[in-house]
Design a protein around this motif. Structure first.
Motif, mmCIF file in Angstrom:
data_model
loop_
_atom_site.group_PDB
_atom_site.id
_atom_site.type_symbol
_atom_site.label_atom_id
_atom_site.label_comp_id
_atom_site.label_asym_id
_atom_site.label_seq_id
_atom_site.Cartn_x
_atom_site.Cartn_y
_atom_site.Cartn_z
ATOM 1 N N THR A 133 0.841 -1.201 0.000
ATOM 2 C CA THR A 133 0.000 0.000 0.000
ATOM 3 C C THR A 133 0.877 1.253 0.000
ATOM 4 O O THR A 133 0.640 2.191 0.751
ATOM 5 C CB THR A 133 -0.910 0.026 1.248
ATOM 6 O OG1 THR A 133 -0.075 -0.145 2.407
ATOM 7 C CG2 THR A 133 -1.943 -1.075 1.216
ATOM 8 N N GLY A 135 2.154 4.621 -1.097
ATOM 9 C CA GLY A 135 1.630 5.800 -1.795
ATOM 10 C C GLY A 135 2.545 6.247 -2.926
ATOM 11 O O GLY A 135 3.756 6.075 -2.849
ATOM 12 N N ASP A 137 2.838 9.363 -4.033
ATOM 13 C CA ASP A 137 3.467 10.663 -3.766
ATOM 14 C C ASP A 137 3.171 11.091 -2.329
ATOM 15 O O ASP A 137 2.596 10.326 -1.550
ATOM 16 C CB ASP A 137 3.001 11.719 -4.779
ATOM 17 C CG ASP A 137 1.512 12.025 -4.665
ATOM 18 O OD1 ASP A 137 0.846 11.463 -3.766
ATOM 19 O OD2 ASP A 137 1.010 12.808 -5.479
ATOM 20 N N TYR A 139 1.061 13.191 -1.052
ATOM 21 C CA TYR A 139 -0.347 13.253 -0.647
ATOM 22 C C TYR A 139 -0.914 11.862 -0.387
ATOM 23 O O TYR A 139 -1.652 11.643 0.560
ATOM 24 C CB TYR A 139 -1.177 13.972 -1.720
ATOM 25 C CG TYR A 139 -0.670 15.356 -1.997
ATOM 26 C CD1 TYR A 139 -0.961 16.406 -1.130
ATOM 27 C CD2 TYR A 139 0.139 15.622 -3.104
ATOM 28 C CE1 TYR A 139 -0.475 17.686 -1.348
ATOM 29 C CE2 TYR A 139 0.629 16.902 -3.336
ATOM 30 C CZ TYR A 139 0.324 17.929 -2.464
ATOM 31 O OH TYR A 139 0.820 19.185 -2.687
ATOM 32 N N GLU A 140 -0.581 10.920 -1.260
ATOM 33 C CA GLU A 140 -1.085 9.559 -1.067
ATOM 34 C C GLU A 140 -0.529 8.958 0.222
ATOM 35 O O GLU A 140 -1.202 8.170 0.887
ATOM 36 C CB GLU A 140 -0.732 8.671 -2.273
ATOM 37 C CG GLU A 140 -1.596 9.001 -3.490
ATOM 38 C CD GLU A 140 -1.514 7.959 -4.617
ATOM 39 O OE1 GLU A 140 -2.113 8.209 -5.674
ATOM 40 O OE2 GLU A 140 -0.861 6.919 -4.431
ATOM 41 N N THR A 141 0.701 9.314 0.565
ATOM 42 C CA THR A 141 1.264 8.796 1.808
ATOM 43 C C THR A 141 0.594 9.437 3.018
ATOM 44 O O THR A 141 0.290 8.755 4.002
ATOM 45 C CB THR A 141 2.784 9.017 1.860
ATOM 46 O OG1 THR A 141 3.358 8.436 0.695
ATOM 47 C CG2 THR A 141 3.398 8.377 3.095
ATOM 48 N N LYS A 144 -2.797 7.953 3.315
ATOM 49 C CA LYS A 144 -2.673 6.548 3.716
ATOM 50 C C LYS A 144 -2.501 6.432 5.231
ATOM 51 O O LYS A 144 -3.206 5.666 5.884
ATOM 52 C CB LYS A 144 -1.469 5.889 3.019
ATOM 53 C CG LYS A 144 -1.123 4.524 3.600
ATOM 54 C CD LYS A 144 0.153 3.940 3.050
ATOM 55 C CE LYS A 144 0.695 2.883 4.006
ATOM 56 N NZ LYS A 144 1.790 2.088 3.451
ATOM 57 N N ARG A 201 -8.276 11.373 -7.277
ATOM 58 C CA ARG A 201 -7.223 10.372 -7.087
ATOM 59 C C ARG A 201 -7.219 9.866 -5.646
ATOM 60 O O ARG A 201 -7.145 8.658 -5.390
ATOM 61 C CB ARG A 201 -5.868 10.985 -7.448
ATOM 62 C CG ARG A 201 -4.691 10.072 -7.261
ATOM 63 C CD ARG A 201 -3.521 10.446 -8.155
ATOM 64 N NE ARG A 201 -2.927 11.745 -7.887
ATOM 65 C CZ ARG A 201 -1.892 11.942 -7.057
ATOM 66 N NH1 ARG A 201 -1.368 10.935 -6.414
ATOM 67 N NH2 ARG A 201 -1.382 13.152 -6.903
ATOM 68 N N LEU A 202 -7.319 10.788 -4.691
ATOM 69 C CA LEU A 202 -7.252 10.386 -3.281
ATOM 70 C C LEU A 202 -8.508 9.626 -2.838
ATOM 71 O O LEU A 202 -8.429 8.764 -1.960
ATOM 72 C CB LEU A 202 -7.016 11.608 -2.390
ATOM 73 C CG LEU A 202 -5.658 12.295 -2.555
ATOM 74 C CD1 LEU A 202 -5.508 13.433 -1.553
ATOM 75 C CD2 LEU A 202 -4.495 11.306 -2.409
ATOM 76 N N TRP A 205 -7.898 6.102 -3.984
ATOM 77 C CA TRP A 205 -6.813 5.569 -3.156
ATOM 78 C C TRP A 205 -7.314 5.240 -1.745
ATOM 79 O O TRP A 205 -6.962 4.205 -1.172
ATOM 80 C CB TRP A 205 -5.683 6.602 -3.146
ATOM 81 C CG TRP A 205 -4.498 6.270 -2.294
ATOM 82 C CD1 TRP A 205 -4.007 7.007 -1.255
ATOM 83 C CD2 TRP A 205 -3.623 5.126 -2.407
ATOM 84 N NE1 TRP A 205 -2.904 6.406 -0.714
ATOM 85 C CE2 TRP A 205 -2.643 5.251 -1.403
ATOM 86 C CE3 TRP A 205 -3.580 4.024 -3.250
ATOM 87 C CZ2 TRP A 205 -1.634 4.314 -1.219
ATOM 88 C CZ3 TRP A 205 -2.573 3.088 -3.062
ATOM 89 C CH2 TRP A 205 -1.611 3.238 -2.054
#
Lengths: 273, 273
Positions: A133, A135, A137, A139-141, A144, A201-202, A205
């Protein structure tokens, strides 16, 4: 899997899990107002997690490494921060979240156990979960960790019911800090306001993260134990499947609550879970 | 360069700097017992750093970002830790060292200045320094931060002489923590005991780090100001060279002291500086 509740082998029929998750997600979306007729057909009793609480060393060891790994992941994003302000704030939130690890680790040491020994059995599993899982970038991290720590801190708080009252209170206290949560909400809302693409996107995700965490949690329970079937009993594939479904059903109320809280976390960002 | 003491242009004749560093290193190696005849021929007076202390916003802004960047570098090594114990201890030491940043950043905010604004002018320089002195592995990064923070905290403490007494005391207090230093000594000594090759690699690397930090510090001073020559005066290449040498000579006692302390830091690891 993130957890080790019982070491006996388990065969998870994945197609069932996914169907079950899909069903649950629909229920959870209507978390605040479940339909009466639906409620009747489903298991809405509270799950008694007490029999599933692992011994303190196992409970605290995995929780400690989970917190340490979250600190590692958050801080490894410092260098990708979009600006100095976010970097400084992420540093602050991460350093604060390190105190969760510190408190749990101190508790382990106070029990006369070496924290490293307690954590080591869970390192590989937790690392595997994180690498699956990972991320794409910054933001995804950030989202997450916001979602994963939300789901898992929640779960561990419930699972702590089987610990002695003092340890349980200490776990509650250790998990109390919301600095990172506040930081994540702030930067994600600000950033999505500047970039509409980021929001969609988020959202995707976030759903993926929830799915992965729930599968991990599910896999951590022993289906036979949940369904009340002896470990050693030989079962046909059909029977095994029935056992799995029976145990999923048993966990339903817990998972529904976790998804409900997850949905609120997504809502707080203006995202649909 | 890591510092901004004066914005006027400076031409550094690198060959001179290196010669001067080589000479200094020889002196510094005999730091505890300088030869009498050598002492007579050299500048051994204390450098008065007061005129070079930048205004508080500049001083604190660069020091804050330096601390934040060190936290970033340390924590980004968590994932490469050789074992869970070292990871946990590195996390603890890094989180503790974050408090240096936090204290300085709070001081900036208390002065009514946005910490990000104060740090931003130094981000690029400090990042450039770090990328030029990027450790090849976990051990090189640990010793790098041990040596760099040793040298620079030392330097900033001296440079703080030109700040008002309260700010100066706060800087002293902020830089007090030695948790990371103790951690670095412990793990490096343990690891070198297991791996003889590591020791010689780190000894070389330590010299390189010191050289780079000193070049940065040197470059931060204005040679003309040190030598008492007006900024606007036209000089031939020979005269400029003389000015540079005069100013290096003026800084010699400071650099000798910094190298002396560096040598002791290397000694503490069983390494020759």
């Amino acid at each position: 899997m993130l957890l080790s509740l019982d070491q006996s082998s388990r065969r998870v029929i994945l197609v069932d899990v996914f169907e079950w998750l899909k069903r649950l997600r629909t229920t959870a979306r209507n978390f605040t107002l479940p339909a009466r007729e639906e409620r009747g057909a489903r298991n809405t009793e509270k799950v008694n997690l007490k029999p599933y609480t692992p011994e303190p060393k196992v409970f605290l060891g995995q929780l400690a490494y989970l917190q340490l790994s979250q600190f590692e992941i958050l801080t490894s994003e410092l260098k990708y921060s979009p600006n100095t302000q976010y970097k400084a704030e992420l540093g602050e939130a991460a350093a604060k979240s390190f105190e969760k690890y510190r408190a749990i680790s101190k508790k382990i040491a106070a029990m006369g156990i070496d924290p490293t020994d307690a954590m080591d059995p869970f390192v590989e599993r937790i690392e595997t979960f994180h690498s699956r899982t990972n991320g794409l970038d910054w933001y995804e991290t950030v989202i997450k960790i916001y979602l994963v720590s939300g789901l898992l801190d929640d779960f561990y708080r419930r699972l702590a019911i089987g610990l002695d009252p003092i340890t349980r209170a200490e776990v509650e206290k250790a998990l109390k800090d919301t600095k990172f949560e506040a930081f994540a909400k702030k930067v994600l809302i600000e950033s999505m306001a500047r970039d509409a693409q980021l929001g969609s996107r988020l959202a995707l995700w976030g759903r993926r993260i929830m799915g992965d965490v729930l599968l991990e949690l599910r896999a951590a329970f022993d289906n036979r134990k949940l369904a009340g079937i002896a470990k050693t009993k030989k079962l046909t594939i059909e029977e095994e499947r029935a056992v799995n479904l029976a145990s999923y059903s048993k966990l339903e109320p817990l998972i529904t609550e976790l998804i409900g809280a997850h949905t609120m976390r997504m809502d707080a960002l203006g995202l649909t879970a």
